[in-house]
Design a protein around this motif. Structure first.
Motif, PDB file in Angstrom:
ATOM      1  N   ALA A  33       9.122  -5.224 -11.810  1.00 25.23           N
ATOM      2  CA  ALA A  33       8.360  -4.002 -11.517  1.00 25.23           C
ATOM      3  C   ALA A  33       8.508  -3.001 -12.652  1.00 25.23           C
ATOM      4  N   PHE A  88       6.343  -4.236 -15.527  1.00 27.70           N
ATOM      5  CA  PHE A  88       4.933  -3.996 -15.227  1.00 27.70           C
ATOM      6  C   PHE A  88       4.578  -2.518 -15.370  1.00 27.70           C
ATOM      7  N   THR A 122      -0.599  -3.640 -17.382  1.00 30.49           N
ATOM      8  CA  THR A 122      -0.142  -4.151 -16.088  1.00 30.49           C
ATOM      9  C   THR A 122       0.401  -3.035 -15.195  1.00 30.49           C
ATOM     10  N   ARG A 123       0.088  -1.795 -15.523  1.00 32.53           N
ATOM     11  CA  ARG A 123       0.650  -0.668 -14.773  1.00 32.53           C
ATOM     12  C   ARG A 123       0.240  -0.680 -13.308  1.00 32.53           C
ATOM     13  N   TRP A 173      -0.188  -3.244 -11.440  1.00 31.22           N
ATOM     14  CA  TRP A 173       0.699  -4.203 -10.776  1.00 31.22           C
ATOM     15  C   TRP A 173       2.089  -3.606 -10.606  1.00 31.22           C
ATOM     16  N   ALA A 180       1.904  -1.152  -7.705  1.00 26.31           N
ATOM     17  CA  ALA A 180       1.829  -1.877  -6.432  1.00 26.31           C
ATOM     18  C   ALA A 180       3.176  -2.509  -6.075  1.00 26.31           C
ATOM     19  N   SER A 181       3.807  -3.169  -7.028  1.00 24.75           N
ATOM     20  CA  SER A 181       5.088  -3.816  -6.732  1.00 24.75           C
ATOM     21  C   SER A 181       6.194  -2.780  -6.504  1.00 24.75           C
ATOM     22  N   SER A 204       0.545   6.886 -10.887  1.00 23.78           N
ATOM     23  CA  SER A 204      -0.707   6.134 -10.802  1.00 23.78           C
ATOM     24  C   SER A 204      -1.823   6.803 -11.595  1.00 23.78           C
TER      25      SER A 204
END
Length: 111
Positions: free
Chosen positions: A56, A59, A65-66, A68, A71-72, A107
């Motif tokens: 995480a 990511f 891959t931010r 992801w 989310a993780s 985010s």
């Protein structure tokens, strides 16, 4: 103008927190193993948790891959909050809830 700065700072702080938590879990200290054993988690479960937290963090730090990572990280922090609340560790669940709140500005970060 300050929103990208706050968002970037949130991403960096969150990735550092998850990386530190992952390294601590992977170290396999006796305290963490005893807690996992007391809460009846499977043997070596701390390694899975540590690898998930490190993934995480990775990511989160890579802009491509931010999403992801967010989310993780949200999934990890949510499960951590629910687990601590289930075991009646109410005060210990507050930092996990703050991690969930910190995911909101993270985010909004741009690459």
């Amino acid at each position: 103008m300050t929103l990208p700065i706050i968002a970037g700072l949130a991403v960096n702080v969150l990735s550092a927190i998850f990386a530190l938590a992952g390294v601590i879990n992977l170290s396999g200290s006796m305290h963490f193993r005893a807690v996992y054993r007391f809460w009846q988690y499977p043997h070596n479960f701390y390694r899975i948790v540590g690898l998930t937290e490190l993934l995480a963090a990775l990511f989160l730090i890579v802009p491509e891959t931010r999403i992801w990572g967010i989310a993780s990280s949200g999934l990890i922090a949510g499960i951590m909050t629910m687990t601590l609340l289930h075991h009646r560790k109410y005060l210990w669940s507050l930092p996990a809830m703050l991690l969930l709140v910190a995911l909101v500005p993270a985010s909004l970060a741009h690459s």
